[in-house]
Design a protein around this motif. Sequence first.
Motif, mmCIF file in Angstrom:
data_model
loop_
_atom_site.group_PDB
_atom_site.id
_atom_site.type_symbol
_atom_site.label_atom_id
_atom_site.label_comp_id
_atom_site.label_asym_id
_atom_site.label_seq_id
_atom_site.Cartn_x
_atom_site.Cartn_y
_atom_site.Cartn_z
ATOM 1 N N LYS A 143 1.031 -1.083 0.177
ATOM 2 C CA LYS A 143 -0.012 -0.143 0.051
ATOM 3 C C LYS A 143 1.041 1.320 -0.105
ATOM 4 N N TYR A 144 2.019 1.180 0.621
ATOM 5 C CA TYR A 144 2.681 2.330 0.657
ATOM 6 C C TYR A 144 3.435 2.576 -0.680
ATOM 7 N N LEU A 145 4.019 1.493 -1.327
ATOM 8 C CA LEU A 145 4.506 1.907 -2.671
ATOM 9 C C LEU A 145 3.545 2.332 -3.653
ATOM 10 N N GLY A 146 2.209 1.598 -3.379
ATOM 11 C CA GLY A 146 1.097 2.293 -4.303
ATOM 12 C C GLY A 146 1.024 3.715 -3.803
ATOM 13 N N PHE A 147 0.967 4.030 -2.806
ATOM 14 C CA PHE A 147 0.773 5.463 -2.544
ATOM 15 C C PHE A 147 2.123 6.349 -2.927
ATOM 16 N N LEU A 148 3.401 5.944 -2.747
ATOM 17 C CA LEU A 148 4.436 6.636 -3.295
ATOM 18 C C LEU A 148 4.313 6.850 -4.687
ATOM 19 N N PHE A 149 3.865 5.658 -5.398
ATOM 20 C CA PHE A 149 4.119 5.906 -6.826
ATOM 21 C C PHE A 149 2.856 6.565 -7.421
ATOM 22 N N GLY A 150 1.780 6.991 -6.755
ATOM 23 C CA GLY A 150 0.777 7.466 -7.072
ATOM 24 C C GLY A 150 -0.410 7.107 -7.637
ATOM 25 N N SER A 151 -0.446 5.531 -7.448
ATOM 26 C CA SER A 151 -1.686 4.846 -7.876
ATOM 27 C C SER A 151 -2.961 4.913 -6.893
ATOM 28 N N VAL A 152 -2.530 5.223 -5.794
ATOM 29 C CA VAL A 152 -3.510 5.568 -4.747
ATOM 30 C C VAL A 152 -3.265 6.741 -3.846
ATOM 31 N N ASP A 153 -4.424 7.472 -3.878
ATOM 32 C CA ASP A 153 -4.285 8.777 -3.508
ATOM 33 C C ASP A 153 -4.091 9.090 -1.938
ATOM 34 N N ILE A 154 -4.489 8.166 -1.233
ATOM 35 C CA ILE A 154 -4.567 8.070 0.340
ATOM 36 C C ILE A 154 -3.875 6.809 0.752
ATOM 37 N N PHE A 155 -3.052 6.990 1.591
ATOM 38 C CA PHE A 155 -2.330 5.867 2.331
ATOM 39 C C PHE A 155 -3.064 5.608 3.470
ATOM 40 N N LYS A 156 -3.954 4.307 3.299
ATOM 41 C CA LYS A 156 -4.616 3.896 4.574
ATOM 42 C C LYS A 156 -4.841 2.450 4.711
ATOM 43 N N LEU A 157 -4.954 2.024 5.925
ATOM 44 C CA LEU A 157 -5.002 0.653 6.258
ATOM 45 C C LEU A 157 -6.526 0.245 6.471
ATOM 46 N N GLU A 158 -7.194 -0.470 6.041
ATOM 47 C CA GLU A 158 -8.437 -0.916 6.192
ATOM 48 C C GLU A 158 -8.721 -2.258 6.891
ATOM 49 N N LEU A 159 -9.791 -2.509 7.535
ATOM 50 C CA LEU A 159 -10.094 -3.746 8.338
ATOM 51 C C LEU A 159 -9.860 -4.933 7.471
ATOM 52 N N GLU A 160 -10.062 -4.785 6.097
ATOM 53 C CA GLU A 160 -9.576 -6.198 5.428
ATOM 54 C C GLU A 160 -8.406 -6.498 5.410
ATOM 55 N N ASP A 161 -7.730 -5.342 5.397
ATOM 56 C CA ASP A 161 -6.088 -5.750 5.607
ATOM 57 C C ASP A 161 -5.904 -6.607 6.741
ATOM 58 N N LEU A 162 -6.441 -6.310 7.856
ATOM 59 C CA LEU A 162 -6.340 -6.872 9.037
ATOM 60 C C LEU A 162 -6.878 -8.352 8.962
ATOM 61 N N TYR A 163 -7.970 -8.444 8.135
ATOM 62 C CA TYR A 163 -8.381 -10.202 7.872
ATOM 63 C C TYR A 163 -7.576 -10.762 7.000
ATOM 64 N N LEU A 164 -6.857 -10.117 6.275
ATOM 65 C CA LEU A 164 -5.829 -10.871 5.342
ATOM 66 C C LEU A 164 -4.680 -11.357 5.989
#
Length: 98
Positions: free
Chosen positions: A48-69
């Motif tokens: 997610k952080y790399l996606g944020f750095l490269f600009g494919s994601v506007d906001i870096f945030k962790l969601e509950l689904e990430d914890l489920y995974l």
Amino acid sequence: MKGVIINHAVDGKERYGFKSLLINYVLIPFRSGILGLISFLAVLIAAKYLGFLFGSVDIFKLELEDLYLSFIGFGLVFLIKFLENYGKLHPESNKENI
């Protein structure tokens, strides 16, 4: 008596104490599961952080689904370690019926 040999085997099967069963079937797999959870979570955070750095994601945030995974990682590693310890302590269950 110079030496006494105590055999813990009953009917050819070795008995295990509660402490060794607790360690082999609960504590070791749980510790490995926690490491699996942490590693899955670290990979998700890094992706997610790399996606944020490269600009494919506007906001870096962790969601509950990430914890489920990450809990899937816990479950997989726990189960693998549990079955690994079971195979070591019960070698007769590993024999193939030919």
